[in-house]
Motif scaffolding. Structure first.
Motif, short mmCIF file in Angstrom:
data_model
loop_
_atom_site.label_atom_id
_atom_site.label_comp_id
_atom_site.label_asym_id
_atom_site.label_seq_id
_atom_site.Cartn_x
_atom_site.Cartn_y
_atom_site.Cartn_z
N TYR A 17 0.80 -1.22 0.00
CA TYR A 17 0.00 0.00 0.00
C TYR A 17 0.84 1.28 0.00
O TYR A 17 0.28 2.37 -0.02
CB TYR A 17 -0.92 0.02 1.22
CG TYR A 17 -1.90 -1.13 1.21
CD1 TYR A 17 -3.04 -1.07 0.43
CD2 TYR A 17 -1.66 -2.28 1.95
CE1 TYR A 17 -3.94 -2.13 0.39
CE2 TYR A 17 -2.54 -3.34 1.92
CZ TYR A 17 -3.68 -3.26 1.14
OH TYR A 17 -4.56 -4.31 1.09
N THR A 111 -6.05 -5.90 8.87
CA THR A 111 -6.60 -5.06 9.92
C THR A 111 -6.39 -5.68 11.30
O THR A 111 -6.09 -4.98 12.27
CB THR A 111 -8.09 -4.78 9.68
OG1 THR A 111 -8.21 -4.17 8.39
CG2 THR A 111 -8.66 -3.84 10.70
N GLY A 115 -4.25 -2.85 12.25
CA GLY A 115 -5.31 -1.88 12.06
C GLY A 115 -5.16 -0.61 12.87
O GLY A 115 -5.73 0.42 12.52
N CYS A 117 -2.28 0.96 13.30
CA CYS A 117 -1.07 1.65 12.83
C CYS A 117 -1.40 3.08 12.39
O CYS A 117 -2.47 3.34 11.84
CB CYS A 117 -0.47 0.87 11.66
SG CYS A 117 0.85 1.71 10.77
N GLN A 118 -0.44 3.99 12.57
CA GLN A 118 -0.66 5.38 12.18
C GLN A 118 -0.86 5.56 10.68
O GLN A 118 -1.41 6.56 10.24
CB GLN A 118 0.51 6.25 12.64
CG GLN A 118 1.80 5.99 11.90
CD GLN A 118 2.96 6.81 12.46
OE1 GLN A 118 2.92 7.26 13.59
NE2 GLN A 118 3.98 6.99 11.66
N TRP A 119 -0.45 4.57 9.88
CA TRP A 119 -0.58 4.65 8.42
C TRP A 119 -1.81 3.90 7.91
O TRP A 119 -2.02 3.80 6.71
CB TRP A 119 0.68 4.08 7.74
CG TRP A 119 1.93 4.76 8.20
CD1 TRP A 119 2.86 4.25 9.08
CD2 TRP A 119 2.40 6.05 7.84
NE1 TRP A 119 3.86 5.15 9.28
CE2 TRP A 119 3.61 6.27 8.53
CE3 TRP A 119 1.91 7.05 7.01
CZ2 TRP A 119 4.33 7.44 8.40
CZ3 TRP A 119 2.64 8.22 6.89
CH2 TRP A 119 3.84 8.40 7.58
N ASN A 120 -2.62 3.37 8.80
CA ASN A 120 -3.75 2.52 8.43
C ASN A 120 -4.66 3.14 7.38
O ASN A 120 -5.18 2.44 6.51
CB ASN A 120 -4.55 2.15 9.68
CG ASN A 120 -5.64 1.15 9.38
OD1 ASN A 120 -5.37 0.06 8.91
ND2 ASN A 120 -6.87 1.54 9.64
N ASP A 121 -4.88 4.44 7.44
CA ASP A 121 -5.79 5.09 6.49
C ASP A 121 -5.30 5.01 5.04
O ASP A 121 -6.08 5.20 4.12
CB ASP A 121 -6.01 6.55 6.87
CG ASP A 121 -6.81 6.70 8.15
OD1 ASP A 121 -7.44 5.72 8.59
OD2 ASP A 121 -6.80 7.82 8.72
N LEU A 122 -4.02 4.72 4.83
CA LEU A 122 -3.48 4.60 3.48
C LEU A 122 -3.70 3.20 2.90
O LEU A 122 -3.52 3.01 1.69
CB LEU A 122 -1.98 4.91 3.48
CG LEU A 122 -1.56 6.29 3.96
CD1 LEU A 122 -0.05 6.40 3.95
CD2 LEU A 122 -2.20 7.38 3.12
N CYS A 123 -4.05 2.26 3.72
CA CYS A 123 -4.11 0.86 3.30
C CYS A 123 -5.53 0.46 2.89
O CYS A 123 -6.22 -0.29 3.58
CB CYS A 123 -3.61 -0.03 4.43
SG CYS A 123 -1.92 0.36 4.92
N ASN A 124 -5.94 0.97 1.75
CA ASN A 124 -7.27 0.71 1.23
C ASN A 124 -7.18 0.01 -0.11
O ASN A 124 -6.21 0.17 -0.84
CB ASN A 124 -8.05 2.02 1.07
CG ASN A 124 -8.21 2.74 2.39
OD1 ASN A 124 -8.69 2.16 3.35
ND2 ASN A 124 -7.80 3.99 2.44
#
Length: 135
Positions: A17, A111, A115, A117-124
């Motif tokens: 990602y 997740t 899930g 992680c501070q970068w989670n929003d990038l992993c889509n």
């Protein structure tokens, strides 16, 4: 024979990602170069629960360890377990990425592992390994 490239198992998820964002400009440049090399050269990687090729320019690196919360090692162990691999295993990068896709990303396990992680929003979405063929 070239020395295997050290790679943290959880970076198999992160790189799927990765979007060119990072902790610092130096980290981003190093991560960009590492991802390009892994994709173009498909080197043998040695799975490690310590600093790797991506950690080289990370501001959280302290020697061979991460100065963060300890999540990195936990993420590494979870990826190894789900993929049926062990620390020290050596395999072509594409084979490792395909294993992460099959055992972690495709079944929705990311997740549960990272899930928070501070970068989670990038992993889509499906990630870059979704179309990777294991060679």
């Amino acid at each position: 024979m070239p020395t295997p490239t050290p790679l943290r198992p959880h970076h198999g998820m992160c790189l799927a990602y990765y979007q060119g964002r990072g902790y610092s400009p130096a980290f981003t440049r190093a991560a960009d170069a590492a991802l390009l090399r892994l994709l173009e050269e498909n080197p043998i990687v040695r799975l490690t629960v310590a600093a790797d090729v991506l950690c080289a320019a990370c501001p959280n690196r302290r020697g061979s360890q991460c100065a963060g919360t300890g999540n990195a090692a936990r993420y590494d162990r979870a990826v190894l377990e789900r993929c049926g691999l062990r620390e020290g295993d050596e395999l072509p990068f594409a084979s490792f990425a395909a294993a992460v896709q099959k055992a972690v990303l495709a079944p929705g396990g990311r997740t549960a592992i990272c899930g928070g992680c501070q970068w989670n929003d990038l992993c889509n979405g499906p990630g870059r390994w979704a179309e990777l063929d294991e060679n």
